[in-house]
Design a protein around this motif. Structure first.
Motif, mmCIF file in Angstrom:
data_model
loop_
_atom_site.group_PDB
_atom_site.id
_atom_site.type_symbol
_atom_site.label_atom_id
_atom_site.label_comp_id
_atom_site.label_asym_id
_atom_site.label_seq_id
_atom_site.Cartn_x
_atom_site.Cartn_y
_atom_site.Cartn_z
ATOM 1 N N CYS A 111 12.976 42.655 -23.766
ATOM 2 C CA CYS A 111 12.932 43.565 -22.607
ATOM 3 C C CYS A 111 12.725 45.007 -23.076
ATOM 4 C CB CYS A 111 14.217 43.462 -21.789
ATOM 5 S SG CYS A 111 14.412 41.873 -20.958
ATOM 6 N N ARG A 112 13.422 45.401 -24.160
ATOM 7 C CA ARG A 112 13.249 46.763 -24.689
ATOM 8 C C ARG A 112 11.806 46.994 -25.125
ATOM 9 N NH1 ARG A 112 17.725 46.369 -22.924
ATOM 10 N NH2 ARG A 112 19.703 46.686 -24.014
ATOM 11 N N LEU A 113 11.121 45.912 -25.554
ATOM 12 C CA LEU A 113 9.726 46.036 -25.981
ATOM 13 C C LEU A 113 8.764 45.958 -24.802
ATOM 14 C CD1 LEU A 113 9.737 43.770 -29.188
ATOM 15 C CD2 LEU A 113 9.701 46.278 -29.085
ATOM 16 N N GLY A 114 9.308 45.877 -23.593
ATOM 17 C CA GLY A 114 8.463 45.918 -22.403
ATOM 18 C C GLY A 114 8.164 44.575 -21.769
ATOM 19 N N ALA A 115 8.726 43.492 -22.303
ATOM 20 C CA ALA A 115 8.472 42.176 -21.706
ATOM 21 C C ALA A 115 8.958 42.177 -20.256
ATOM 22 C CB ALA A 115 9.187 41.081 -22.499
ATOM 23 N N ALA A 116 8.079 41.732 -19.363
ATOM 24 C CA ALA A 116 8.381 41.832 -17.933
ATOM 25 C C ALA A 116 8.893 40.525 -17.351
ATOM 26 C CB ALA A 116 7.139 42.294 -17.175
ATOM 27 N N GLN A 117 8.606 39.412 -18.020
ATOM 28 C CA GLN A 117 8.998 38.111 -17.468
ATOM 29 C C GLN A 117 9.756 37.318 -18.517
ATOM 30 O OE1 GLN A 117 6.201 36.115 -14.769
ATOM 31 N NE2 GLN A 117 4.590 37.251 -15.839
ATOM 32 N N VAL A 118 11.047 37.637 -18.662
ATOM 33 C CA VAL A 118 11.876 36.930 -19.643
ATOM 34 C C VAL A 118 12.964 36.162 -18.903
ATOM 35 C CG1 VAL A 118 13.398 37.137 -21.646
ATOM 36 C CG2 VAL A 118 11.497 38.745 -21.349
ATOM 37 N N GLN A 119 13.009 34.853 -19.145
ATOM 38 C CA GLN A 119 14.106 34.039 -18.631
ATOM 39 C C GLN A 119 14.853 33.435 -19.823
ATOM 40 O OE1 GLN A 119 12.063 31.029 -16.316
ATOM 41 N NE2 GLN A 119 12.714 32.000 -14.402
ATOM 42 N N ALA A 120 16.169 33.281 -19.659
ATOM 43 C CA ALA A 120 16.966 32.578 -20.665
ATOM 44 C C ALA A 120 17.694 31.444 -19.959
ATOM 45 C CB ALA A 120 17.963 33.529 -21.321
ATOM 46 N N THR A 121 17.789 30.287 -20.617
ATOM 47 C CA THR A 121 18.445 29.149 -19.968
ATOM 48 C C THR A 121 18.975 28.171 -21.004
ATOM 49 O OG1 THR A 121 18.193 27.510 -18.184
ATOM 50 C CG2 THR A 121 16.356 27.729 -19.731
ATOM 51 N N ARG A 149 4.336 39.041 -30.038
ATOM 52 C CA ARG A 149 3.551 40.222 -29.633
ATOM 53 C C ARG A 149 2.390 39.829 -28.723
ATOM 54 N NH1 ARG A 149 3.919 43.442 -34.845
ATOM 55 N NH2 ARG A 149 5.931 44.489 -34.579
ATOM 56 N N ARG A 150 1.844 38.636 -28.995
ATOM 57 C CA ARG A 150 0.686 38.160 -28.234
ATOM 58 C C ARG A 150 0.997 38.091 -26.740
ATOM 59 N NH1 ARG A 150 -0.950 32.177 -29.316
ATOM 60 N NH2 ARG A 150 -2.261 31.907 -27.482
ATOM 61 N N PHE A 151 2.231 37.797 -26.400
ATOM 62 C CA PHE A 151 2.561 37.590 -24.983
ATOM 63 C C PHE A 151 3.337 38.760 -24.374
ATOM 64 C CE2 PHE A 151 1.901 33.259 -26.648
ATOM 65 C CZ PHE A 151 0.803 32.935 -25.862
ATOM 66 N N LEU A 152 3.350 39.890 -25.053
ATOM 67 C CA LEU A 152 3.971 41.090 -24.484
ATOM 68 C C LEU A 152 2.864 41.980 -23.939
ATOM 69 C CD1 LEU A 152 6.702 42.038 -27.134
ATOM 70 C CD2 LEU A 152 6.950 40.746 -25.027
ATOM 71 N N PRO A 153 3.065 42.650 -22.804
ATOM 72 C CA PRO A 153 4.300 42.674 -22.020
ATOM 73 C C PRO A 153 4.334 41.668 -20.869
ATOM 74 C CG PRO A 153 2.822 44.379 -21.237
ATOM 75 C CD PRO A 153 2.087 43.639 -22.334
ATOM 76 N N SER A 154 3.209 40.995 -20.575
ATOM 77 C CA SER A 154 3.173 40.319 -19.264
ATOM 78 C C SER A 154 3.263 38.797 -19.327
ATOM 79 C CB SER A 154 1.922 40.737 -18.507
ATOM 80 O OG SER A 154 0.795 40.587 -19.352
ATOM 81 N N GLY A 155 3.354 38.196 -20.531
ATOM 82 C CA GLY A 155 3.434 36.736 -20.609
ATOM 83 C C GLY A 155 4.743 36.190 -20.075
ATOM 84 N N ARG A 156 4.708 34.910 -19.694
ATOM 85 C CA ARG A 156 5.942 34.254 -19.243
ATOM 86 C C ARG A 156 6.699 33.760 -20.467
ATOM 87 N NH1 ARG A 156 2.561 30.375 -15.646
ATOM 88 N NH2 ARG A 156 1.456 30.696 -17.589
ATOM 89 N N VAL A 157 7.889 34.339 -20.681
ATOM 90 C CA VAL A 157 8.682 34.034 -21.874
ATOM 91 C C VAL A 157 9.928 33.247 -21.451
ATOM 92 C CG1 VAL A 157 9.941 34.990 -23.842
ATOM 93 C CG2 VAL A 157 7.879 36.157 -22.971
ATOM 94 N N LEU A 158 10.126 32.085 -22.057
ATOM 95 C CA LEU A 158 11.309 31.278 -21.769
ATOM 96 C C LEU A 158 12.130 31.104 -23.046
ATOM 97 C CD1 LEU A 158 12.882 29.583 -19.686
ATOM 98 C CD2 LEU A 158 11.591 27.587 -20.483
ATOM 99 N N LEU A 159 13.388 31.585 -22.987
ATOM 100 C CA LEU A 159 14.312 31.432 -24.111
ATOM 101 C C LEU A 159 15.285 30.300 -23.774
ATOM 102 C CD1 LEU A 159 15.177 35.222 -24.609
ATOM 103 C CD2 LEU A 159 13.199 33.944 -25.482
ATOM 104 N N VAL A 160 15.513 29.408 -24.718
ATOM 105 C CA VAL A 160 16.421 28.282 -24.469
ATOM 106 C C VAL A 160 17.380 28.122 -25.648
ATOM 107 C CG1 VAL A 160 14.736 27.046 -23.046
ATOM 108 C CG2 VAL A 160 14.873 26.559 -25.484
#
Ligand code: 5GP
Ligand code: MN
Ligand code: MN
Length: 329
Positions: free
Chosen positions: A43-53, A11-22
């Motif tokens: 993304c449904r919760l509004g996260a704007a910068q989500v990457q998965a790798t 929650r701390r990094f929503l919506p604008s934090g850089r989120v990296l899923l690995v």
């Protein structure tokens, strides 16, 4: 506890934090499915910068290429180098994240979701349930606690993950909770028949010819594992090339091998490089193959594990055979 710490970190990094899923190298249905389910949820919760790798070669196995959420994937070279939040999926140790493990030091918050007994607690917050059939069970709980409504896209990711790690609801970890989760997912309107056919029961003609060749050279060793028996075979990159198949096709070969009645343990030795082999181990209950794998530098679960072997296929299988007697249950 760990759940509120995980929810707080996210929650701390929503919506604008850089989120990296690995997720782990050579991702399977559980690794990709649980990662993409959480990615779509954020993304449904509004996260704007989500990457998965994931580390290693950037290739999604053909059977998983129809999964929802794949547009969140980026090759590891394009993955954010200093994310605010990093979340790891289905990885028992940082080494399973390859070169992406360097972000564990640089990210402000790190959370890991996993279900391996051998998990090393490498993140700040570790949601590890070794009684869970799949990381997807942990991912489903996390999405609930985040207040994400599970829609069809998320449900399909979780279903593929759950079906993959339970062998389509056949393995011993298939608890009432697994079926309750599956029921919830199917209730969203996803089509289990279509998903199963696409993910588990579709492969090219060349794959069948390859299977014929590889199964044809399987060997049975009834005296191995203190008389519980071992069956093994191997597949090379040259075999793949001759039949025009991609490496992920090798992974499905363990399933026919493990049906052999005369063997408790099955071993599939898959070439991954020059003198390098990815080894799959399975037991029906007589041997703890996770201990065999750990002794040989790998890891996994009691009845399904793996490691990287070196030399010839015979060298690799002799090393396994030597360990089996030490880990009979
Ligand atoms: P598979 O044989 O399907 O590739 O893997 C079976 C199980 O063993 C999975 O749970 C996987 O996480 C684990 N596993 C497979 N290979 C390795 C490896 O090289 N290292 C570790 N630590 N675990 C592995
Ligand atoms: Mn996995
Ligand atoms: Mn898993």
């Amino acid at each position: 506890g760990d759940w509120s710490a995980a929810v707080g970190a996210i929650r701390r990094f929503l919506p604008s934090g850089r989120v990296l899923l690995v997720c782990h190298v050579n991702p399977d249905g559980d690794a990709l499915g649980s990662m993409l389910a959480v990615g779509l949820g954020l993304c449904r919760l509004g996260a704007a910068q989500v990457q998965a790798t994931f580390p290693g070669e950037f290739e999604v196995p053909e059977p998983l290429a129809g999964m929802p959420g794949l547009d969140l994937l980026v090759p590891q070279e394009r993955a954010c180098a200093d994310p605010d939040l990093m979340v790891a999926f289905d990885a028992a140790a940082a080494s399973r994240l390859g070169a992406l493990a360097d972000r564990l030091e640089r990210a402000e918050a790190t959370v890991a979701l996993d279900h391996h007994a051998s998990n090393t607690r490498f993140a700040q917050v570790n949601l590890v349930d070794d009684g869970a059939a799949a990381t997807a069970m942990v991912a489903g709980d996390l999405l609930d606690r985040l207040g994400v409504e599970v829609d069809q896209a998320i449900a399909e990711c979780l279903y593929v993950a759950l079906a993959t790690d339970t062998g389509s609801f056949k393995f011993e970890m298939t608890t009432p909770r697994v079926h309750e989760m599956a029921a919830r997912l199917i209730a969203t309107g996803i089509r289990p028949g279509d998903i199963s056919r696409r993910v588990f029961d579709t492969r090219p003609f060349g794959a069948m010819k390859l299977f014929g060749e590889v199964l044809g050279r399987a060997a049975l060793d009834p005296a191995a594992a203190a008389g519980h028996g071992m069956v093994w075979t191997y597949v090379t990159l040259d075999d793949l090339g001759r039949h025009g198949q991609r490496p992920h096709v090798m992974d499905a070969l363990i399933d026919p091998v493990r049906t052999v009645a005369e063997a408790d343990v099955s071993v599939l030795v898959k070439q991954s490089g020059d003198g390098e082999w990815a080894v799959s181990l399975r037991s029906k209950g007589a041997v703890d193959v996770s201990r065999v794998a750990v002794a040989l530098g790998g890891g996994g679960h009691r009845l399904a594990a793996g490691f990287t072997g070196h030399g010839t296929p015979t060298d690799v299988v002799l090393a396994v055979r030597e360990q089996l007697d030490h880990h009979v249950l």
